[in-house]
Design an enzyme around this catalytic site. Structure first.
Site, PDB file in Angstrom:
ATOM      1  CG  PHE A 181      37.681  36.520  38.891  1.00  0.00           C
ATOM      2  CD1 PHE A 181      36.274  36.845  38.813  1.00  0.00           C
ATOM      3  CD2 PHE A 181      38.042  37.481  37.425  1.00  0.00           C
ATOM      4  CE1 PHE A 181      36.004  37.374  37.696  1.00  0.00           C
ATOM      5  CE2 PHE A 181      37.809  38.205  37.019  1.00  0.00           C
ATOM      6  CZ  PHE A 181      36.687  38.279  37.546  1.00  0.00           C
ATOM      7  N   GLY A 182      40.133  37.840  40.920  1.00  0.00           N
ATOM      8  CA  GLY A 182      40.988  39.152  40.567  1.00  0.00           C
ATOM      9  C   GLY A 182      41.500  40.104  42.112  1.00  0.00           C
ATOM     10  CE1 TYR A 183      44.254  44.628  41.531  1.00  0.00           C
ATOM     11  CE2 TYR A 183      42.798  44.194  39.306  1.00  0.00           C
ATOM     12  CZ  TYR A 183      44.590  44.546  40.265  1.00  0.00           C
ATOM     13  OH  TYR A 183      45.317  44.879  39.855  1.00  0.00           O
ATOM     14  CG  ASP A 184      35.975  39.779  42.954  1.00  0.00           C
ATOM     15  OD1 ASP A 184      35.366  41.102  42.480  1.00  0.00           O
ATOM     16  OD2 ASP A 184      35.152  38.638  42.386  1.00  0.00           O
ATOM     17  CG  ASP A 233      39.910  45.307  28.278  1.00  0.00           C
ATOM     18  OD1 ASP A 233      40.405  44.014  28.876  1.00  0.00           O
ATOM     19  OD2 ASP A 233      40.239  47.403  28.632  1.00  0.00           O
ATOM     20  CG  ASN A 260      39.185  36.154  32.863  1.00  0.00           C
ATOM     21  OD1 ASN A 260      38.234  35.340  33.912  1.00  0.00           O
ATOM     22  ND2 ASN A 260      39.474  36.969  33.483  1.00  0.00           N
ATOM     23  CE  LYS A 285      37.372  39.828  32.235  1.00  0.00           C
ATOM     24  NZ  LYS A 285      38.081  40.758  31.339  1.00  0.00           N
ATOM     25  CG  HIS A 345      32.416  45.899  37.343  1.00  0.00           C
ATOM     26  ND1 HIS A 345      32.059  44.741  38.725  1.00  0.00           N
ATOM     27  CD2 HIS A 345      33.154  44.954  36.795  1.00  0.00           C
ATOM     28  CE1 HIS A 345      32.996  43.814  38.832  1.00  0.00           C
ATOM     29  NE2 HIS A 345      33.819  43.767  37.717  1.00  0.00           N
ATOM     30  NE  ARG A 346      32.480  40.922  33.848  1.00  0.00           N
ATOM     31  CZ  ARG A 346      33.991  40.689  34.404  1.00  0.00           C
ATOM     32  NH1 ARG A 346      33.633  40.697  36.173  1.00  0.00           N
ATOM     33  NH2 ARG A 346      35.014  41.217  34.584  1.00  0.00           N
TER      34      ARG A 346
HETATM   35  P1  IMP Z   1      40.842  42.022  31.233  1.00  0.00           P
HETATM   36  O1  IMP Z   1      39.615  43.235  32.130  1.00  0.00           O
HETATM   37  O2  IMP Z   1      40.979  40.979  31.487  1.00  0.00           O
HETATM   38  O3  IMP Z   1      41.830  43.394  31.444  1.00  0.00           O
HETATM   39  O4  IMP Z   1      41.188  42.165  33.478  1.00  0.00           O
HETATM   40  C1  IMP Z   1      41.212  43.091  34.196  1.00  0.00           C
HETATM   41  C2  IMP Z   1      41.897  42.406  35.492  1.00  0.00           C
HETATM   42  O5  IMP Z   1      40.844  42.860  36.105  1.00  0.00           O
HETATM   43  C3  IMP Z   1      42.101  40.958  35.614  1.00  0.00           C
HETATM   44  O6  IMP Z   1      43.430  40.123  35.400  1.00  0.00           O
HETATM   45  C4  IMP Z   1      41.588  40.907  36.770  1.00  0.00           C
HETATM   46  O7  IMP Z   1      42.478  40.904  38.067  1.00  0.00           O
HETATM   47  C5  IMP Z   1      40.467  43.014  36.970  1.00  0.00           C
HETATM   48  N1  IMP Z   1      39.333  41.729  36.956  1.00  0.00           N
HETATM   49  C6  IMP Z   1      38.131  41.596  36.128  1.00  0.00           C
HETATM   50  N2  IMP Z   1      37.335  41.965  36.644  1.00  0.00           N
HETATM   51  C7  IMP Z   1      36.537  41.640  37.797  1.00  0.00           C
HETATM   52  C8  IMP Z   1      35.574  41.219  38.935  1.00  0.00           C
HETATM   53  O8  IMP Z   1      34.529  41.450  37.858  1.00  0.00           O
HETATM   54  N3  IMP Z   1      36.662  41.451  40.508  1.00  0.00           N
HETATM   55  C9  IMP Z   1      37.990  41.394  40.648  1.00  0.00           C
HETATM   56  N4  IMP Z   1      38.668  42.504  39.571  1.00  0.00           N
HETATM   57  C10 IMP Z   1      38.151  42.230  37.937  1.00  0.00           C
END
Ligand code: IMP
Length: 200
Positions: free
Chosen positions: A152-155, A69, A9, A12, A180-181
């Site tokens: 990205f993602g749900y941001d 994860d 990803n 990430k 969180h990260r």
């Molecule tokens: P995974 O950890 O690769 O299984 O990711 C899970 C999913 O959570 C990703 O596809 C994103 O949609 C979402 N995600 C993970 N990290 C973030 C973040 O920091 N912000 C927003 N969405 C996130």
């Protein structure tokens, strides 16, 4: 010391590199290898999946491997999508598909019940049987429409009340300070620094 990021990803990778870049280590990613496995996330928890990815990439590269994860846990959905956050709207979906599904699932939920948290589990495999695991959590509120073009993602739906902003309205620096990260990575930094000191 070398460290390989056990993820495909790019989003990430950007955030992780940002917080580890100043350490005296060489950070490798999938682009540094001719082949790089796509590890299937078959675990039932975030921790299972982080361990799975760190172990698999350590075994493949023979280099210490860091996996992440992450799940979004929405209170009104009893913690869903959680470990299934990447596949909330189905297999091979986009971030937008997942966000639209989340908006729909929460359409009847009032503002004060739209609380959620991101949970990030990181596993750092120094060897097959020496793996450190850390966690990072951030609490926020799920908005009812998409906004912002960063992150990205749900941001675009994740509103962080203390900053009065969504994660999608923050730079990588701002997000890493509170996310969180970012929190998990602060612990990983300490783990790496201790390891470096022990090697001296
Ligand atoms: P995974 O950890 O690769 O299984 O990711 C899970 C999913 O959570 C990703 O596809 C994103 O949609 C979402 N995600 C993970 N990290 C973030 C973040 O920091 N912000 C927003 N969405 C996130």
């Amino acid at each position: 010391m070398q460290l390989v990021l056990a993820t495909n990803n790019e989003d990430k990778i950007k955030e992780i590199k940002h917080l580890l870049d100043d350490l005296p280590i060489t950070i490798l990613t999938r682009d540094d290898f001719l082949e790089f496995p796509d590890v299937e996330e078959t675990g039932e928890t975030l921790e299972d999946n982080a361990l799975l990815k760190a172990k698999a990439i350590f075994e493949f590269t023979d280099i210490p491997a860091l996996a992440d994860d992450t799940g979004l846990e929405v209170d009104a959905l009893n913690g869903a999508p959680g470990v299934y956050s990447a596949r909330f709207a189905g297999d091979n979906v986009t971030y937008k598909d997942n966000n639209l599904k989340l908006i729909k699932e929460l359409q009847d939920i009032p503002d004060d019940k739209r609380t959620a948290q991101f949970r990030c589990v990181m596993a750092l495999a120094w060897s097959e049987d020496n793996i450190e695991v850390v966690n990072g959590i951030v609490e926020g509120v799920i908005a009812n429409e998409l906004k912002g073009d960063k992150g990205f993602g749900y941001d675009p739906l994740f509103y962080y009340p203390p900053s009065q902003k969504r994660f999608s309205e923050m730079t990588t620096e701002e997000k890493n300070i509170i996310s969180h990260r970012g929190k998990a990575l602060q612990e990983i930094r300490t783990v790496i620094i201790n390891k470096l000191n022990n090697l001296l």
